[in-house]
Design an enzyme around this catalytic site. Structure first.
Site, short mmCIF file in Angstrom:
data_model
loop_
_atom_site.label_atom_id
_atom_site.label_comp_id
_atom_site.label_asym_id
_atom_site.label_seq_id
_atom_site.Cartn_x
_atom_site.Cartn_y
_atom_site.Cartn_z
N GLU A 17 -5.56 -8.32 -1.48
CA GLU A 17 -6.21 -8.20 -0.17
C GLU A 17 -7.66 -7.87 -0.41
O GLU A 17 -7.98 -6.97 -1.21
CB GLU A 17 -5.63 -7.04 0.66
CG GLU A 17 -4.36 -7.36 1.37
CD GLU A 17 -3.95 -6.25 2.34
OE1 GLU A 17 -4.82 -5.59 2.94
OE2 GLU A 17 -2.73 -6.05 2.47
N GLU B 51 0.82 -1.22 0.00
CA GLU B 51 0.00 0.00 0.00
C GLU B 51 0.86 1.26 0.00
O GLU B 51 0.73 2.14 0.87
CB GLU B 51 -0.95 -0.02 1.20
CG GLU B 51 -1.95 -1.16 1.13
CD GLU B 51 -3.02 -1.15 2.21
OE1 GLU B 51 -2.77 -0.61 3.29
OE2 GLU B 51 -4.11 -1.70 1.97
C1 BGP Z 1 -4.65 -3.10 4.75
C2 BGP Z 1 -3.30 -3.59 5.22
C3 BGP Z 1 -3.30 -4.87 5.97
C4 BGP Z 1 -4.59 -5.19 6.71
C5 BGP Z 1 -5.84 -4.70 6.06
C6 BGP Z 1 -7.08 -4.78 6.91
O1 BGP Z 1 -4.67 -1.72 4.70
O2 BGP Z 1 -2.41 -3.78 4.16
O3 BGP Z 1 -2.13 -4.95 6.71
O4 BGP Z 1 -4.52 -5.19 8.03
O5 BGP Z 1 -5.71 -3.39 5.59
O6 BGP Z 1 -7.09 -3.72 7.82
P1 BGP Z 1 -7.44 -3.90 9.34
O7 BGP Z 1 -6.48 -4.92 9.83
O8 BGP Z 1 -7.24 -2.58 9.92
O9 BGP Z 1 -8.84 -4.36 9.39
#
Ligand code: BGP
Length: 481
Positions: free
Chosen positions: A379, A175
């Site tokens: 993701e 990201e």
């Molecule tokens: C993205 C990141 C991840 C992950 C995901 C979900 O932004 O790359 O590392 O954690 O979000 O977010 P969260 O864990 O805050 O629900």
């Protein structure tokens, strides 16, 4: 028409959110080890010292470090042919600026990668996933310092050489666009604040913006150099950029709303996408820098470096869309770097993230139409408060979420998008990035670990485990019903 033959189906994790073993076998501290636990209402804090009275979820996380064999076996049982993981930079270079890596760190990832290979699972490795060695962050001030490019490249050279025959697919920065979006000073750039503060805290002045964009520029150069270096070490290596998809719809057909949405799409996505995929800053960048008084030093040779080191594929995380409105009085929605006006047509998750499967199709078309390179969704998923009862988790809501997104990916494939894979986020429960909670679970595999750190770490298959297994076995067909 179904998903292409050889489509990658799997899941994704990040070292600092699942590995634990933060001080084991010579590993150094990562900036992420200094993040406390928060929740939906309470921010996570960065603390300069590790305070005994605070709880730091990354220190044990779900202890993938000692459970990786069992976890990979479960991934295989689901039929994964790809697994996205990240390497903890400070496990290899405890301070970050050493010449030589920690042999025990090298051995650990060799074991994990070998285990994957034996199970015929292709690794997709994120080189830097919000996991910067605390040592170099402290000593050199984070990515705003150009020295970071060399620390990163030394790390890359080691992993490209050591794992040359074990890894083919790499992502240079997770990201990367959090820096253009204004969220990542601490976690993505290792630019530590003078005082303890919430991890997403950013003061916005022309000076802080300049520092952030300087750090981003250094990451662009580092990414391009890593791509060229990697292609030299193994011409079969494939590199991807990794962008947090930020999809703003114009709230109304008022041209002001539409222009704002377009500007956000440009600044929040194409700002990074263009540099990484086309090798040059997006046309809008110059005006943005000028209007915001942002000053970035670029060396003469950087333009050529960026041109020479473009990526082979585009990858992104997708959780939600947002709305852009010129009317500043509208109610905002929550989200990870994707805040905007609330969309009345969409439902939200328990953490306030707007659920928009069609937005995924929209975004896939948008990206592929611009760059014409293969695309991977690396993701996507639903963070929910799952209930474990008598060893079972009935997570139908997760199945519904994923099914609706897979259907829209399929539509995008029919639209002509060259989509090559899907790794859902947090295929095994792990620590939430934004809140530090365990309670916000994404996995097909439940891990008995609670918000306060208690729990046996025992793994359980959720209902979605068997569902995803069927989806993979049918190359997606089972999700299209
Ligand atoms: C993205 C990141 C991840 C992950 C995901 C979900 O932004 O790359 O590392 O954690 O979000 O977010 P969260 O864990 O805050 O629900």
């Amino acid at each position: 028409m179904s998903f292409p033959k050889g489509f990658f189906w799997g899941g994704a994790t990040a070292a600092n959110q699942c590995e634990g073993a933060w001080d084991v076998d010579g590993r150094g501290e990562s900036v992420a080890d200094h993040f406390t636990k928060g929740d939906r209402q309470t921010p996570r804090y960065f603390t300069y010292r590790i305070d005994e009275g605070n709880y730091y979820p990354s220190h044990e996380a779900v202890d993938f470090y000692h459970h990786y064999k069992e976890d990979i076996r479960l991934f295989k049982e689901m039929g994964f042919n790809i697994y996205r993981m990240s390497i903890s930079w400070s496990r290899l270079f405890p301070e970050g600026d050493e010449e030589q890596p920690n042999p025990k760190g090298i051995a650990f990832y060799r074991d994990v990668l070998t285990e994957l290979k034996e199970h015929h699972i292709e690794p997709l490795v994120t080189i830097s996933h919000y996991d910067i060695p605390f040592g170099i962050a402290k000593k050199y001030g984070g990515w705003q310092n150009r020295k970071f490019i060399n620390f990163y490249l030394n790390y890359c050279k080691v992993i490209f050489t050591e794992y040359r025959s074990l890894v083919k697919y790499w992502l240079t920065f997770n990201e990367i666009n959090v820096l253009s979006n204004g969220y990542g000073d601490i976690m993505a750039a290792g630019m530590l604040p003078e005082k303890d503060c919430p991890i997403f805290y950013t003061e916005e002045t022309a000076e802080t913006k300049s520092r952030r964009f300087q750090a981003l520029h250094h990451q662009f150069v580092a990414s391009a150099k890593a791509v060229s270096l990697g292609h030299g070490i193994n011409p079969d290596f494939k590199f991807g950029c990794m962008i947090a998809a930020t999809l703003p719809y114009g709230y109304t057909c008022n041209p002001d709303d539409q222009l704002l949405a377009q500007k956000e799409l440009n600044l929040k996505n194409y700002f990074c996408g263009d540099v990484l995929c086309r090798g040059a800053y997006t046309p809008m960048a110059a005006r943005y820098f000028e209007e915001e008084h942002i000053l970035v030093n670029m060396e003469k040779e950087d333009a050529k470096t960026l041109k020479d080191g473009t990526v082979d594929f585009y990858s992104f995380s997708y959780y939600m869309s947002s709305c852009a409105s010129a009317d500043t009085g509208k109610e905002n929605s929550g989200g990870n770097m994707s805040e905007g006006v609330k969309n009345p047509y969409l439902e939200t998750s328990d953490w306030g993230w707007q659920i928009d499967p069609k937005g995924l199709r929209y975004y896939l078309n948008e990206i592929y139409g611009r760059y014409h390179i293969p695309v991977m969704v690396v993701e996507n998923g639903l963070g929910a408060d799952d209930i474990l009862a008598e060893g079972e988790v009935e997570d139908e809501y997760r199945i519904a979420y994923m099914q609706s997104h897979i259907k829209q990916m399929h539509e995008a494939v029919k639209d002509g998008v060259e989509l090559i894979g899907y790794t859902s986020w947090g295929c095994i429960d792990l620590v939430s990035l934004s809140t530090g909670e365990m309670k916000k679970r994404y996995g097909f595999i439940y891990v008995d670990k609670n918000n306060d750190g208690s729990g046996s770490l025992k793994r359980y298959k959720k209902k979605s485990f068997d569902w995803y297994k069927e989806v993979i076995a049918s190359n997606g067909e089972a999700a299209l019903k």
